[in-house]
Enzyme design. Structure first.
Site, PDB file in Angstrom:
ATOM      1  N   LYS A  90       0.839  -1.200   0.000  1.00 44.08           N
ATOM      2  CA  LYS A  90       0.000   0.000   0.000  1.00 44.08           C
ATOM      3  C   LYS A  90       0.877   1.254   0.000  1.00 44.08           C
ATOM      4  O   LYS A  90       0.609   2.217  -0.709  1.00 44.08           O
ATOM      5  CB  LYS A  90      -0.947  -0.019   1.215  1.00 44.08           C
ATOM      6  CG  LYS A  90      -2.077  -1.044   1.049  1.00 44.08           C
ATOM      7  CD  LYS A  90      -2.914  -1.251   2.302  1.00 44.08           C
ATOM      8  CE  LYS A  90      -3.918  -2.380   2.078  1.00 44.08           C
ATOM      9  NZ  LYS A  90      -4.776  -2.670   3.223  1.00 44.08           N
ATOM     10  N   GLN A 140      -4.601  -1.398   9.499  1.00 42.88           N
ATOM     11  CA  GLN A 140      -4.643  -2.722   8.870  1.00 42.88           C
ATOM     12  C   GLN A 140      -5.299  -3.739   9.810  1.00 42.88           C
ATOM     13  O   GLN A 140      -4.963  -3.826  10.982  1.00 42.88           O
ATOM     14  CB  GLN A 140      -3.208  -3.160   8.504  1.00 42.88           C
ATOM     15  CG  GLN A 140      -3.112  -4.451   7.710  1.00 42.88           C
ATOM     16  CD  GLN A 140      -3.740  -4.370   6.313  1.00 42.88           C
ATOM     17  OE1 GLN A 140      -3.801  -3.324   5.695  1.00 42.88           O
ATOM     18  NE2 GLN A 140      -4.222  -5.500   5.829  1.00 42.88           N
ATOM     19  N   ASP A 173     -10.690   3.210   3.932  1.00 45.60           N
ATOM     20  CA  ASP A 173     -11.109   1.807   3.794  1.00 45.60           C
ATOM     21  C   ASP A 173     -12.631   1.692   3.644  1.00 45.60           C
ATOM     22  O   ASP A 173     -13.139   0.643   3.278  1.00 45.60           O
ATOM     23  CB  ASP A 173     -10.717   1.009   5.055  1.00 45.60           C
ATOM     24  CG  ASP A 173      -9.361   0.337   4.918  1.00 45.60           C
ATOM     25  OD1 ASP A 173      -9.073  -0.188   3.832  1.00 45.60           O
ATOM     26  OD2 ASP A 173      -8.612   0.323   5.915  1.00 45.60           O
TER      27      ASP A 173
HETATM   28  N1  GUN Z   1      -7.386  -6.607   6.031  1.00 47.38           N
HETATM   29  C1  GUN Z   1      -7.801  -7.324   4.961  1.00 47.38           C
HETATM   30  N2  GUN Z   1      -8.241  -6.507   3.992  1.00 47.38           N
HETATM   31  C2  GUN Z   1      -8.110  -5.239   4.449  1.00 47.38           C
HETATM   32  C3  GUN Z   1      -8.389  -3.957   3.891  1.00 47.38           C
HETATM   33  O1  GUN Z   1      -8.881  -3.796   2.770  1.00 47.38           O
HETATM   34  N3  GUN Z   1      -8.091  -2.891   4.693  1.00 47.38           N
HETATM   35  C4  GUN Z   1      -7.580  -3.029   5.952  1.00 47.38           C
HETATM   36  N4  GUN Z   1      -7.359  -1.929   6.653  1.00 47.38           N
HETATM   37  N5  GUN Z   1      -7.312  -4.205   6.488  1.00 47.38           N
HETATM   38  C5  GUN Z   1      -7.570  -5.305   5.741  1.00 47.38           C
END
Ligand code: GUN
Length: 275
Positions: free
Chosen positions: A52, A96, A119
């Protein structure tokens, strides 16, 4: 239409579009900074977070990294989120998931400023989505809609079955498909005669979290199959929730793992970061 949907190539297109938009917005004086928070050292999460941050760099926006030890308390994390909420330089916040078991995920998500919730996990943003208001889009489901649209797969009027009812994928996926005028069924672990339900699907979206569970018996001929899962099989090779070798010959289009849905999640995150 290619039978194997190339998520990597479509994600690259979107990232290039984001890069262009960032360059234009920079000329107008707009700047974006994504704060990425990782608690603990889960290997998969560590890789996702790294990717990311790399993607932010690619499109030309800043990212700030916060790596907290596994044993950090809920209060410490809440305090960090509050600091990021009030930091004017920070325009997006991503915590996350999953978080360590002693931290209440819902409490943390609800503490993020909804206007920085890239998100689209915050209850206010999910609520807005469900009543058709504009705003952030949930990354993985929005990525799947883009995959379908950019592969010229019509959604309106189609029978769509989503397997899985998580807050991150299953539920928001159904909301987005509904917005595109599909007819939706959500199947889950308590669904009776799953194959009977999934065989109705023109578009089958699989987010069950079990390696290679969906075989040919679950899929209608010429269906479109979207695989959200990612696992390692017994030989250490990456695989999805769909048994690709068994399903690919009978469907009209399918996403591979890796290189299907995965890259799209990051592309759509970037797109949320620059609104
Ligand atoms: N864990 C699995 N997928 C995601 C996501 O799209 N965003 C975040 N913050 N955590 C995750």
């Amino acid at each position: 239409m290619n039978k194997i949907i190339d998520g990597k190539a479509i994600a690259q297109q979107i990232k290039d579009e984001c890069r262009e938009k960032v360059a234009q917005l920079k000329d107008k004086g707009n700047k974006f900074t994504l704060a990425v928070v990782l608690v603990g050292s889960d290997p998969a999460s560590t890789v996702y977070v790294k990717n990311k941050k790399k993607a932010c760099e690619y499109i030309g926006i800043d990212s700030l990294s916060y790596e907290l030890p596994e044993e950090s308390s809920e209060e410490e994390l809440l305090k960090l989120v509050e600091e990021l909420n009030t930091n004017e330089k920070v325009t997006g916040i991503l915590v996350q998931l999953p978080l360590p078991k002693h931290i209440d995920e819902d409490k943390i998500i609800s503490a993020i400023d909804p206007n920085k919730d890239v998100d689209c996990f915050h209850p206010m943003n999910i609520g807005n989505l469900s009543i058709g208001r504009p705003g952030f889009l949930p990354c993985t489901p929005a990525g799947i809609i883009e995959l379908l649209k950019r592969s010229d797969i019509e959604i309106a009027g189609k029978e769509c079955v989503v397997i899985g009812r998580s807050n991150i994928v299953g539920k928001p996926m159904a909301l987005l498909l509904l917005r595109e005028n599909a007819t939706i069924t959500i199947a889950h672990s308590k669904t009776k005669d799953l194959a009977n339900v999934t065989k109705r699907a023109d578009i089958l979206i699989v987010a069950v979290g079990r390696p290679k569970m969906i075989t040919a018996e679950y899929v209608k001929e010429d269906a479109v199959v979207i695989d959200v899962g990612i696992h390692r099989d017994d030989n250490g090779k990456l695989c999805g929730d769909v048994d690709f070798m068994s399903v690919a010959p009978l469907c009209s289009a399918i996403t591979p793992v890796p290189g299907g849905v995965g890259p799209m999640t990051i592309a759509m995150l970037l797109s949320n970061c620059i609104v």
